[in-house]
Every structure is written in structure tokens, then in C-alpha cells.
Design an enzyme around this catalytic site. Sequence first.
Site, short mmCIF file in Angstrom:
data_model
loop_
_atom_site.label_atom_id
_atom_site.label_comp_id
_atom_site.label_asym_id
_atom_site.label_seq_id
_atom_site.Cartn_x
_atom_site.Cartn_y
_atom_site.Cartn_z
N HIS B 82 0.84 -1.20 0.00
CA HIS B 82 0.00 0.00 0.00
C HIS B 82 0.87 1.25 0.00
O HIS B 82 1.91 1.28 0.65
CB HIS B 82 -0.90 0.01 1.24
CG HIS B 82 -1.86 1.15 1.27
ND1 HIS B 82 -3.07 1.12 0.62
CD2 HIS B 82 -1.79 2.37 1.86
CE1 HIS B 82 -3.70 2.26 0.81
NE2 HIS B 82 -2.94 3.04 1.57
N SER B 183 -6.94 4.07 9.58
CA SER B 183 -7.69 3.96 8.34
C SER B 183 -6.97 3.04 7.35
O SER B 183 -7.58 2.12 6.78
CB SER B 183 -7.87 5.36 7.73
OG SER B 183 -8.48 5.28 6.46
N LYS B 187 -7.89 -1.45 6.68
CA LYS B 187 -8.14 -2.03 5.36
C LYS B 187 -7.16 -3.18 5.09
O LYS B 187 -7.54 -4.20 4.51
CB LYS B 187 -8.02 -0.97 4.27
CG LYS B 187 -9.22 -0.02 4.26
CD LYS B 187 -9.19 0.95 3.09
CE LYS B 187 -8.27 2.10 3.37
NZ LYS B 187 -8.93 3.38 3.58
#
Lengths: 438, 438
Positions: B82, B183, B187
Amino acid sequence: MLMQEIILKKRNGQVLATEEINFFVSGYTSGAIPDYQASALLMAIWFSQMDERETADLTRAITDSGEIIDLSAIEGVKIDKHSTGGVADTTTLITAPLVAACGGQVAKISGRGLGHTGGTVDKLESIPGLNMALTMNDFVRVVSDCGVAIVSQSPNLVPADKRLYALRDVTGTVDNVALISSSIMSKKLASGADAIVLDVKYGSGAFMQSLEEARKLAAMMAAIGERAGKPTTVLITDMNQPLGRAVGNALEVEEAIRVLRGETGGDLLTVALALAAEMLVAARLAEDLNEAEARLQAALDAGGGLRRLQCMIELLGGDPRIGDDPSLLPRAAETVPIRAAATGYVSCIDTAGIGHAAQLLGAGRATKDDAIDPAVGLKMQVRLGDSVEEGEELGRLFINRRENFERAADMVRECVAVADQPPPMSPLIHDRIRSGGG
Amino acid sequence: MLMQEIILKKRNGQVLATEEINFFVSGYTSGAIPDYQASALLMAIWFSQMDERETADLTRAITDSGEIIDLSAIEGVKIDKHSTGGVADTTTLITAPLVAACGGQVAKISGRGLGHTGGTVDKLESIPGLNMALTMNDFVRVVSDCGVAIVSQSPNLVPADKRLYALRDVTGTVDNVALISSSIMSKKLASGADAIVLDVKYGSGAFMQSLEEARKLAAMMAAIGERAGKPTTVLITDMNQPLGRAVGNALEVEEAIRVLRGETGGDLLTVALALAAEMLVAARLAEDLNEAEARLQAALDAGGGLRRLQCMIELLGGDPRIGDDPSLLPRAAETVPIRAAATGYVSCIDTAGIGHAAQLLGAGRATKDDAIDPAVGLKMQVRLGDSVEEGEELGRLFINRRENFERAADMVRECVAVADQPPPMSPLIHDRIRSGGG
């Protein structure tokens, strides 16, 4: 203008422009700005503070969100008086009629009590027949006839404050100087008086727990008054013990009447006279505090304050005979003594706790929809520094239901600390702050 | 438990208990806690911060608010990657297939772009026919067949994050380490991978504008991974200029393909390989970074990465021939050069501004409901430290409409500062942080 940018600006410690504050208040009042952005801004204000100009702008914007009362039909300087809230604080019912008896025009809009502090509306409504929801014409007429009128807040006054206060209550943003000042002062500015005298309470029964915070609040409110062209005087007074002895609506009205009848006095009378003297000076009805105090004492001695209170009660539809015979007020069915658990000196009183005990008996509200019982409450017998013996009466509950009364008695007992030594005594009036530095 | 007491506790700088954090997240997800209390708490968190344990609890509570993907049907260590978001950052489309070509199992759930940074979903959807809204069964099948699958986020994943993110966006509470970490990491934890490699961007095109803040964010995310039992490696990489040269969805896919074909490289390839090497080590497919880099270089040289990307594109319904002939991607109708206004060295690039210029042309969204044009965007010719002559091409816009194109060209020109001296060069990879301190 974007609300999130206003939030970011305040969050980052910057000063908001007048137009940004107006945008927020008018948008929030109209519903264009949602609660979740308002609460984020309130929390940012809590952390970053607002300076004097910002707070004055916020106050003005809240004032302008609704009706502004026009008192110009009343001759002379109209004076308003407000307390930040305490326990056994019935000064308004003593101060306002005494000022009227000395020629003052006291036009006061009051609120209801919430939490551990009482509200003047609830107290006066314990008088049989009395109705405080007056039209503005009637308000002006009562002031003109009696020199004093105390009415309940109209729904058209400061709608932005009502919404903001409800939001602050559930979002942890109550205790901030800018937010408290603007809430109090917007109501004062909207109620149309020419001069304002404020009583900022400090101590265990007050919202301001530190003298430093009380001074900041006092200075901010005086500055707002100054900027709005309304001479404002603030006294910082002690609330480390109940001011009078009675806590409960009819009980407090009775105590105020007994003060006006000259039957009792103490700290309650001292603070009431100090506030009244400031009001007379602010209204230019006395040259200085000495002259004001002398005139107030003369009015008290002559029964002039009592007659002004009775005049107002009658015009509000209440029974004025309670001024001559307070036993006509609602009375509790039963009284219960609270006895000291130890021998020594009263060293500390958790004054908010005393207020909560009265609330538990039905004298106050936990939420704004709770009903209250005008007759119930309690009377304290002891004050800070008094020596007490184990088993001696500390005070007495006035109850109509046996529900909760033992818990309330325990609460009061736990609120009164008894120690081997008397505590250092603190002054009753800590400070005086006047707009314009006077 | 009362929400206003949780707000007060955090506002007063205290540490929230696990149960209080769970109460907030589950109550907010169910709708029992209103937006206005959530935003007040978010602002209090912004000011008072959250420590590692609180942030890990917040992450876990957000993760548990929805579906958690079960990847156990896939053999081996599943790895996720990510980026916190940058400009011309197409590393995922290079890194993921290269890791797959070396035996890795890359299971990645991606988002759409918002603001000045692009999203991998938008980039891949510029490929004709490609559909990223897969069922979980299909997701597992694509990973098993190709070693790599990138799909768009299911609505059932981290619903609490979706609500919180939307609220943060409009209440000035985006840029906080605890809130960003929870946040992102919620995920990652919900997407079921065993190991996580993160790319925290720092610089003029990143959300983190200071290296210190980037380090704090990296350390927090590594700690959250550690506490959740998922080995997590974070690289802090430079975003003081666009990473690659292309900004825009099809343009970035084309650049990634050209990198995988060995036709271009530069900083984009350097960062992609560094991330891929960390992924191979995390998946225990290489002993150390040296071995990992050698294997990745071999896969690149042999075209293995390109084949894995084509495999995935085909299984997602897209046209795999774009890997052989990128001209099959959507093409803009017209290109417009942007010329330097002065002679000197490129000394500074406002990278977010370059992203905004591409967004203005239709390559990105200002609000989440905006449509995007897959073909448009821009390509930069110059990098920091390059010498340029007045009138020389700085870059080129790719446009389908003439609307706004001059403003976009001006924006790009203003974003590229030209000075007499070249700037000091900063490293491409600033730091590496591994969970467990490895």
C-alpha cells in the site's frame, strides 16, 4: 466560504475573521451547516481558544440570530444582572427588588436550572399562580410599574445559543471561556438592557473551579460588554459553600423573602448588596459604592425591596401575600435531619454535591424535560469553619416522597468534610472587573 | 458508557480504554452515536493524539466493523502492498506482478483516487473491458492463477472507515497519525494478507509534508502490524517530485507497462524494486534484500512481470494485448506542450500542484462523484536538478477538451521553479521501518 476551511483555520491556531464567524453562526442557525461541522469547530475552539475580538464577534452573531428586545419605552438606565450559577444563590430575588426600591429599572430575562444549580424561573414559579411567560409589552409594563421584572426567556431570543448550547452539552465543549462568555453575553445583549452586572461564581459549587479561569471569564465578558457599548461590571464571588442556607425552589424564595424582611442575612445578603450596589452605580443612581450601599441599606430597612418584589409577583399573576406569610408557599410533607458523623470543624463542602442531593429529591432537573417539585430541597445548618459534634444536625431534608431520601442524606453528609482544624477562610468577593478598566 | 464522557476523557489528554474505543466504533457504525459526537471526538484525537495501544485498538475495531477476507485457500504467504498516495506513483502495477513472477502471492485491495493523487482502481479501469468488482471467490482464483490480483474495495469491508473518512474529510481531521494509520491498517488487516509492505510518501506531493510526521506514521503502522501479528515493513520514499513521468490513468498504465518491458526505468523503477524486495523478504521468498533484488532483476529481464500483469488483466476481463501494444489504451485527442518561462535549473516542484493540474484536465476527482476521463493527463519531461532553457518543453498535456487546458498548463509552469543553482538532492528512500524493529 467553506466551513471545513474555517474549522482548519481555528484548529491550526489562527484567528477567525468576523465574516467567518458570521458565516458559521448564520449557517448553523439556518441549518445549512450541519451539527457535525459545528461540533468539530467547537472542539477546535476549545483547544485553540478565541481572542477578545473573535469572542465579541461570536457574541454579536449569536445575539443577531434572533429577536432583540427594545426597552426604550422604559425611562432611565435599564440594568440586567446575571449569575453564572451556584447553589443556594437567591441573590436575584433580593438584589433586583432592592435596586428597584432605589429607583433602578431592572429588566431581567432568566433561565431554568439544569444540573446542580437552580434557575430563577423555577424558583419564582414555585409561587402559586405566577406566570413568567410574558409578552414583551407586558414585560415593559411590569418594569415601568414595579421597577423590576423577571421573565422567562422567549423562544425567539438567541436561537443560535440554544442550538449551540445543546450541542456543547453532548460534545464535551461546555467549559471554555469564549463559548461560555458568548452564550451568557448574547442573552444579555439581546435582552436590551443598557448596563450589565455579572456574578461569576468560583469554587466547589460553580462551573469555574479555579480562580484563574473565573478571572479570564470575567475579563472576557467585561470586554464583550465594552465592545457592545454596554457598561459591564463583574464580581467574582465565592461558591465554596452554599451561599444561603436553602436549596430548593420554594425554600429559596422563602429565604429571599426573609432577607428582604430583615429576618436573616449572612453571606447571601452580603453578596446581594454588593451586586445591587454595582447596579446602582452602573445605572448612575449613586455616585459611588458607599452611597449605593447606604441607600440600599435604607431601602432594606424600610421594607422597600419586599414591596417591589410583591408588586412584581402580583403583576405576574402570583399571590403577593407570600411576602407577608411565606408559609403560603408550597411546603414539603416531611423533614428529615442529617446528622454529623464526626466531631470537629467543617473544613470543606462539596457544594455541587449539595446541589445534586437537592436535585435527587426532585428540586432540580437532570435533563431539561424532567419535572421538578417546588416544595422539596434541603436547608444547611452549618457553614465552613463551624465546629460540630458527632450526631449534631448538619442540615435538614424537605421531602414529599421517601424515595432516594436516605441516599440524599448520605450525599450531604459525604459533602461536608469534618477535620481537626478549621479551614483557612477565603474572601466572599474575590475580585471586581469593570468594562473600560473602571 | 456515555459518548460525551469518552469525548471529555480524550479532550483532557487521557488514554482511552479498549472498551471505550470499541463502544465508539461499534456505536458509530450502527448509527447509535451521531456524527456530531464522532466529529468532536475526532477533533479531540487530533489535538490530544492517541498512543500506540489506542491506535491499534482503533484499527482493530474498524477492521471488525465489517467483513474480513479469508485468503487461507491460497498457498503460501499472502502479501499486501500500500502507498499513502503520490503523483505519478504507479509502483503497484510494477511491484505486484514482479513479486508474483518471483513466486509471491500478492492479494491487494485498492481504492479510487481522490484529490491530487491517483488510485490504482482508476488506473486499471482505463484498460478496455477490465472489471475490478470481483467476488471473493474470484479474487482468490485470480491470486491462485496469476500470483497477483488487485481488486476494488468491497462495500462490506471496513464500513466504519468509510463513514469516518467521509466525516474527517469535512471536519478538518484528516491529517493525524492515529487516524491515518488506523484507516490504512484496518483495510490491510481486513483484506486478509499475512504480511504488509507500506510506502509512506513524504514531500510536496504527499499528505505527509514533513519527514518527522512521515516517520511517526511509519512507526505507528509498523507497530499496529506487529500487534496484529502481521509482519509490516514501511519504506519512507520521496515525493518532492512526480515519481514517474506520467500523471493520468491510461498514461500511468502505459508507463508501468514500459517499465515492465524494460523500455524505461528511473526513480519509478527504483522505488518499485525496493518495495518488491521488501515483499519478497517479508514472504520469506528471499533470505535478504540482495537476493531479492537479484531475483527481481532477473524476472524483469525475462519479462516475467509483464506476463503476470497480462494474466491478471485477462482474468479481470481486460484486454491483455495492451501489454504488447500500449497504443490500444485510450488515447487523448490532442497534446499540448508546456514550455519553460526561464533558463536555469529545476529547483523545486510543487508536486501536489502537478496532480491538481491533471485533475483539472479530468484525470482525477475533486469529489467522489466526479467522472474521470481515462485518457487525459500530462507527462513531465524534467526532473529536479535538470537544466532548462527558456522555451524548452517542461512537459506535455494530454487533453480531450480544450476547456481548462491553458489554466492547467499555467499551473504546471508555476509548479516548476527554475533557479540559478540546482537544488540539493534528497535521497529517494529516506528510511525503512520494520515491525518488531527488524
